[in-house]
Each structure stands twice: as C-alpha cells, then as structure tokens.
Design a protein around this motif. Structure first.
Motif, mmCIF file in Angstrom:
data_model
loop_
_atom_site.group_PDB
_atom_site.id
_atom_site.type_symbol
_atom_site.label_atom_id
_atom_site.label_comp_id
_atom_site.label_asym_id
_atom_site.label_seq_id
_atom_site.Cartn_x
_atom_site.Cartn_y
_atom_site.Cartn_z
ATOM 1 N N GLN A 73 -16.552 -33.909 12.590
ATOM 2 C CA GLN A 73 -16.853 -32.882 11.608
ATOM 3 C C GLN A 73 -17.933 -31.976 12.168
ATOM 4 O O GLN A 73 -18.945 -32.442 12.709
ATOM 5 N N ASN A 81 -12.648 -29.061 12.244
ATOM 6 C CA ASN A 81 -12.808 -30.493 12.012
ATOM 7 C C ASN A 81 -11.517 -31.183 12.446
ATOM 8 O O ASN A 81 -10.469 -30.541 12.539
ATOM 9 N N SER A 106 -12.458 -29.212 5.581
ATOM 10 C CA SER A 106 -13.129 -30.498 5.771
ATOM 11 C C SER A 106 -12.201 -31.641 5.369
ATOM 12 O O SER A 106 -11.305 -31.478 4.530
ATOM 13 N N SER A 108 -11.234 -35.144 3.548
ATOM 14 C CA SER A 108 -11.578 -35.716 2.252
ATOM 15 C C SER A 108 -12.655 -36.793 2.417
ATOM 16 O O SER A 108 -12.668 -37.532 3.410
ATOM 17 N N GLN A 109 -13.548 -36.901 1.462
ATOM 18 C CA GLN A 109 -14.604 -37.914 1.513
ATOM 19 C C GLN A 109 -14.041 -39.320 1.429
ATOM 20 O O GLN A 109 -14.688 -40.287 1.831
ATOM 21 N N SER A 110 -12.816 -39.442 0.917
ATOM 22 C CA SER A 110 -12.190 -40.764 0.802
ATOM 23 C C SER A 110 -11.631 -41.261 2.137
ATOM 24 O O SER A 110 -11.296 -42.436 2.269
ATOM 25 N N ASP A 112 -11.601 -42.829 5.535
ATOM 26 C CA ASP A 112 -12.507 -43.804 6.137
ATOM 27 C C ASP A 112 -11.852 -44.411 7.376
ATOM 28 O O ASP A 112 -10.812 -45.070 7.271
#
Length: 349
Positions: A73, A81, A106, A108-110, A112
């Motif tokens: 990122q 990104n 960006s 996703s914050q999910s 992982d």
C-alpha cells in the motif's frame, strides 16, 4: 538357568538397539519432511511396517508446497496499491500459479494476508480488472524475476528470513513504481492433500484433458504449441474495440517476459527497433462477458490476451492506409516529373 538369563539379556539389547534405530529414523524423517515427531510415530504405527504405505502417507501429509501472500500500500494517496498470491513447489522452487492485482484504489480493510492462501487467492481473483493491465503485467514480471527457484527453495527450507525477503521485495516494488510504500508478506507451507483440494487444483481438473483418443490428440497438439501472454497497446481515441476485432486484424502488443521465450522475443524486437505486431487468429467471448483474443505469432506459437469488449486497442489499419496513401503520392509525383521532362524536351525542339 544361566543360559536363560543370557537369552533375556540378548533380547533386551536387541530391543534397545531396535528402539534406538527407530528413534533415529523418526527424527531423520521429521527433519527432512517437516512433520512433527509425534506425527511420524503415528505414521509408522499406521503403516505397520509396510515401506510403500509409509512413503505414500508421508508424501500426502509432508509439507511440499509453499504459498507466499503479500500486499503493498502506498504511503501517498493516489499511488498504486497491489496484492499477490504465489504458490510454488518447495524443493524445486517451480512456481505453479501466480495471481496479482494492481489498482489506484485501496484494498479493503478486511483483506488479511494471514488468512489461508486459498482464501487470499480467491479474494484476489474477484478483484481482477483490466483497467491497469500494463501495471499488473510489470508487477507480475517483477515477481517472476524476484522469486527464482533458489530463492523459493531457501524460503521453503527456512534458509532465508522473512524480514530479509520483505525488505528486498519492498525495495524492488518501490523502484518499479517509483512510490513510497509499505509491504506485508506471509509464508504458508502445506501438503499435497491440501493442494489437491485447493481452488487451483480444482480449476485444473475442471478444465482437464478430455479422455479417449480425441483427448490424446489434443494433448499432443498442446505439447507442440506454445502460448505467450500478451498485453495489447491501448488507443482510446483512434483504437478499435476488442469486441469489433476480426480475423487478420493486426494489433500492436507487448509480450510478457515471464518466460525465457518471451524475454528472447522482446530482446529481438528491441534490438531491431521493431514493435511487436501480430494478426488476430480468433476472438471468443467468454461466459463472464470478457473476450479472449488469440494472435498468430509463428507456426506453433500464439499470443493470447483477455479483456473487456469495450477496451480500445491500437491496430495497424490506419498505418497501412497511410502507407498506401504515401505510396500513391510518391507514384503520382514521379508521373508528374516524367510528364514535365517530356513536355520540356518537346517544346525545346
């Protein structure tokens, strides 16, 4: 009585000796395969002394594959990104599959990378787009060049630290995209059974080779031919939509350098200062709505790319028309010059 005691002592020594050999063998197999000592003991018991059965079980449960998951990122808003998932054989270091994604948006914050590689791979597949194919191709070329067979084998055998790898790869990506970024990677080792149940192996089986004589002919044909991934050059203003492409249309492309043949051809074109231009063999619309375009490069070699139908690519039709117009202009000029000289000599007499 004494004879009986001697026999008992001899048996005891043999049992200790046998036990010692088993322990050493268990430890050796554990070190070589990455399976815990307890699991190796369990395999020994399950195989009941059958060597072939023992080897088959170890093949199935020993970690022999490796997945490298990563995301980068940018620290600045508006820069690229990306994310990737690479699956390779641990001992040979051969890359089996590589899936990547690059975008200015960006992640996703999910998302992982510590999750299982199967879920990371599936997630990236859903993110696939055609907007920044050139950047994605550069990213994949970087990954293929960075993760050599020896590098992957060192990672698999834990002879290369994750921190060292992350630092080197982060610098390589930053240099390629000229961006200040943060890279996170994770490594996961797994066995053959898990690979067979994975989405990668499942997809291969689904698209598998047809059975019977026709299937064998298709297999022989596939072995004889080589397919190179290509990236079409875009021309938003004067280009032709992929959906409108027809057989024998000539397209400007760049050849992916992921494999030695692609690198060789790119070097050949660059040396002769030529742009790769190939004719369209076929255009096929896929169930997903995207189009698969096959290009004729040479006998036994074809290029292929996939994109949306609306994407406009640069064709050589305009260039050919300009060339024909230039030839006509030169021909007309020569006729006029010849006519001028003829008239000049006539009137001079």
């Amino acid at each position: 009585m004494k004879e009986a005691e001697k026999n008992d002592k001899f048996k005891l020594k043999e049992e200790v000796k046998e036990s010692s050999v088993d322990i050493n063998m268990v430890q050796l197999l554990s070190d070589q395969t990455g399976i815990s000592v307890e699991d190796i003991k369990s395999i020994f018991e399950h195989s009941k002394g059958d060597l072939e059965k023992l080897i088959d079980i170890i093949k199935d449960v020993a970690p022999c594959y490796m997945a490298i998951k990563g995301k980068f990122q940018s620290k600045r808003q508006g820069d690229l990104n990306g994310a990737f998932c690479l699956v390779a054989q641990g001992v040979t270091g051969d890359i089996l599959v590589l899936k990547s994604w690059v975008d200015f948006e960006s992640l996703s914050q999910s998302f992982d990378i510590k999750a299982t590689w199967e879920s990371v791979f599936s997630y990236i597949c859903k993110l696939e787009n055609v907007k920044y194919k050139q950047a994605q191709r550069r990213f994949e070329d970087l990954l293929y060049n960075f993760f050599t067979n020896t590098t992957l084998n060192r990672l698999f055998t834990s002879n290369l630290s994750l921190a060292e790898l992350q630092k080197s790869l982060s610098q390589a990506i930053a240099n390629t995209f000229r961006s200040d970024l943060v890279l996170d990677i994770d490594i996961e080792k797994f066995n053959q059974i898990r690979y067979k149940l994975s989405p990668v192996a499942g997809k291969s089986a689904e698209e598998g080779i047809p059975q019977g004589q026709e299937g064998q002919e298709n297999l022989q044909q596939a072995v004889k031919s080589v397919t190179l991934a290509c990236v079409p050059r875009l021309d938003v203003i004067k280009g032709k939509a992929v959906a409108d492409l027809r057989e024998n249309d000539e397209i400007e492309v760049s050849i992916a350098s992921s494999y030695p043949l692609g690198k060789f051809m790119n070097r050949l074109f660059a040396t002769n200062k030529l742009m790769p231009v190939f004719k369209v063999k076929s255009v096929q619309q896929l169930p997903s709505g995207a189009y698969m375009v096959r290009l004729f490069i040479s006998d036994g070699i074809e290029g292929v790319f996939k994109s949306s139908g609306e994407l406009k690519v640069r064709t050589m039709e305009k260039a050919n028309q300009r060339k024909k117009s230039l030839y006509f202009f030169v021909f007309l000029t020569l006729i006029m010059l010849i006519g001028f000289f003829v008239l000049f000599f006539v009137f001079r007499r």
